[in-house]
Design a protein around this motif. Structure first.
Motif, PDB file in Angstrom:
ATOM      1  N   GLU A  31       4.346  -8.501  40.117  1.00 41.69           N
ATOM      2  CA  GLU A  31       3.733  -7.095  39.502  1.00 41.69           C
ATOM      3  C   GLU A  31       4.949  -6.014  39.614  1.00 41.69           C
ATOM      4  O   GLU A  31       4.976  -4.880  38.206  1.00 41.69           O
ATOM      5  N   THR A  32       5.500  -5.623  40.736  1.00 44.53           N
ATOM      6  CA  THR A  32       6.317  -4.940  40.769  1.00 44.53           C
ATOM      7  C   THR A  32       7.851  -5.955  41.684  1.00 44.53           C
ATOM      8  O   THR A  32       8.174  -7.006  41.157  1.00 44.53           O
ATOM      9  N   VAL A  33       9.180  -4.861  40.776  1.00 43.97           N
ATOM     10  CA  VAL A  33      10.152  -5.550  41.340  1.00 43.97           C
ATOM     11  C   VAL A  33      10.486  -5.926  42.591  1.00 43.97           C
ATOM     12  O   VAL A  33      11.320  -7.143  42.979  1.00 43.97           O
ATOM     13  N   GLU A  34       9.988  -5.391  44.184  1.00 46.95           N
ATOM     14  CA  GLU A  34       9.865  -5.936  44.962  1.00 46.95           C
ATOM     15  C   GLU A  34       8.878  -7.562  44.940  1.00 46.95           C
ATOM     16  O   GLU A  34       9.561  -8.171  45.425  1.00 46.95           O
ATOM     17  N   GLU A  35       8.071  -7.595  43.890  1.00 44.30           N
ATOM     18  CA  GLU A  35       7.051  -8.769  45.025  1.00 44.30           C
ATOM     19  C   GLU A  35       7.577  -9.678  43.827  1.00 44.30           C
ATOM     20  O   GLU A  35       7.986 -11.045  44.032  1.00 44.30           O
ATOM     21  N   ALA A  36       8.819  -9.793  42.784  1.00 46.75           N
ATOM     22  CA  ALA A  36       9.317 -10.368  41.821  1.00 46.75           C
ATOM     23  C   ALA A  36      10.873 -11.378  42.572  1.00 46.75           C
ATOM     24  O   ALA A  36      11.028 -12.590  43.335  1.00 46.75           O
ATOM     25  N   TYR A  37      10.999 -10.264  43.591  1.00 45.97           N
ATOM     26  CA  TYR A  37      12.172 -10.301  44.320  1.00 45.97           C
ATOM     27  C   TYR A  37      11.810 -11.079  45.179  1.00 45.97           C
ATOM     28  O   TYR A  37      12.432 -12.851  45.544  1.00 45.97           O
ATOM     29  N   LEU A  38      10.738 -11.112  46.403  1.00 45.36           N
ATOM     30  CA  LEU A  38      10.502 -12.545  47.527  1.00 45.36           C
ATOM     31  C   LEU A  38       9.578 -13.461  46.234  1.00 45.36           C
ATOM     32  O   LEU A  38      10.234 -14.236  47.292  1.00 45.36           O
ATOM     33  N   PHE A  39       9.067 -13.458  45.303  1.00 39.17           N
ATOM     34  CA  PHE A  39       8.710 -14.197  44.707  1.00 39.17           C
ATOM     35  C   PHE A  39      10.521 -15.449  44.100  1.00 39.17           C
ATOM     36  O   PHE A  39       9.994 -16.479  44.301  1.00 39.17           O
ATOM     37  N   ALA A  40      11.665 -14.860  43.572  1.00 33.68           N
ATOM     38  CA  ALA A  40      12.822 -15.134  43.701  1.00 33.68           C
ATOM     39  C   ALA A  40      12.873 -16.191  44.917  1.00 33.68           C
ATOM     40  O   ALA A  40      13.710 -17.529  44.731  1.00 33.68           O
ATOM     41  N   LYS A  41      12.810 -15.536  45.679  1.00 37.19           N
ATOM     42  CA  LYS A  41      13.605 -16.498  47.525  1.00 37.19           C
ATOM     43  C   LYS A  41      12.722 -17.536  47.635  1.00 37.19           C
ATOM     44  O   LYS A  41      13.283 -18.792  47.015  1.00 37.19           O
ATOM     45  N   ASP A  42      11.329 -17.154  47.035  1.00 44.15           N
ATOM     46  CA  ASP A  42      10.809 -18.421  47.559  1.00 44.15           C
ATOM     47  C   ASP A  42      10.341 -19.478  46.641  1.00 44.15           C
ATOM     48  O   ASP A  42      10.794 -20.684  46.788  1.00 44.15           O
ATOM     49  N   SER A  43      10.994 -19.809  45.341  1.00 45.53           N
ATOM     50  CA  SER A  43      10.763 -20.261  43.647  1.00 45.53           C
ATOM     51  C   SER A  43      12.595 -21.394  44.147  1.00 45.53           C
ATOM     52  O   SER A  43      12.638 -22.127  44.348  1.00 45.53           O
ATOM     53  N   LEU A  44      13.497 -20.114  44.799  1.00 43.60           N
ATOM     54  CA  LEU A  44      14.570 -20.838  45.246  1.00 43.60           C
ATOM     55  C   LEU A  44      14.930 -21.240  45.684  1.00 43.60           C
ATOM     56  O   LEU A  44      15.576 -22.949  45.894  1.00 43.60           O
ATOM     57  N   LYS A  45      14.207 -21.211  47.414  1.00 46.10           N
ATOM     58  CA  LYS A  45      13.562 -22.107  48.667  1.00 46.10           C
ATOM     59  C   LYS A  45      12.964 -22.963  47.859  1.00 46.10           C
ATOM     60  O   LYS A  45      13.623 -24.276  48.453  1.00 46.10           O
ATOM     61  N   VAL A  46      12.528 -23.713  47.577  1.00 46.28           N
ATOM     62  CA  VAL A  46      11.915 -24.822  46.567  1.00 46.28           C
ATOM     63  C   VAL A  46      12.619 -25.819  46.473  1.00 46.28           C
ATOM     64  O   VAL A  46      12.433 -26.915  46.487  1.00 46.28           O
TER      65      VAL A  46
END
Length: 90
Positions: A31-46
């Motif tokens: 919903e926010t750029v901050e949230e998207a960034y955290l989800f991106a980090k998580d997706s990359l880690k998985v």
């Protein structure tokens, strides 16, 4: 421990930010750029954990400048993650 670092493109849509890792064909959003960034980090880690676990090859990331040049109207950021090497224990 192994570090992975990939460029990600953030697209502003009506009510969210969509993130694309062009080298990996992974997308996520928030919903926010901050949230998207955290989800991106998580997706990359998985993704990278899976690659390490099954000893798969991962392509070399594109150069940040090239991705930025191809997407001048988008927010382009480097996203990283750390994963355990196959068989490594904490």
């Amino acid at each position: 421990m192994k570090q992975f670092l990939f460029p990600a493109i953030f697209y502003k849509e009506e009510d969210k930010y969509t993130v694309l890792f062009p080298d990996l064909n992974i997308t996520t959003d928030g919903e926010t750029v901050e949230e998207a960034y955290l989800f991106a980090k998580d997706s990359l880690k998985v993704y990278c954990t899976y690659v390490e676990k099954f000893e798969l090859e991962i392509d070399t990331p594109s150069r940040f400048e090239e991705v930025l040049q191809k997407n001048p109207k988008q927010l382009v950021l480097l996203v990283d993650c750390f994963v355990l090497k196959n068989g490594e224990k904490i």
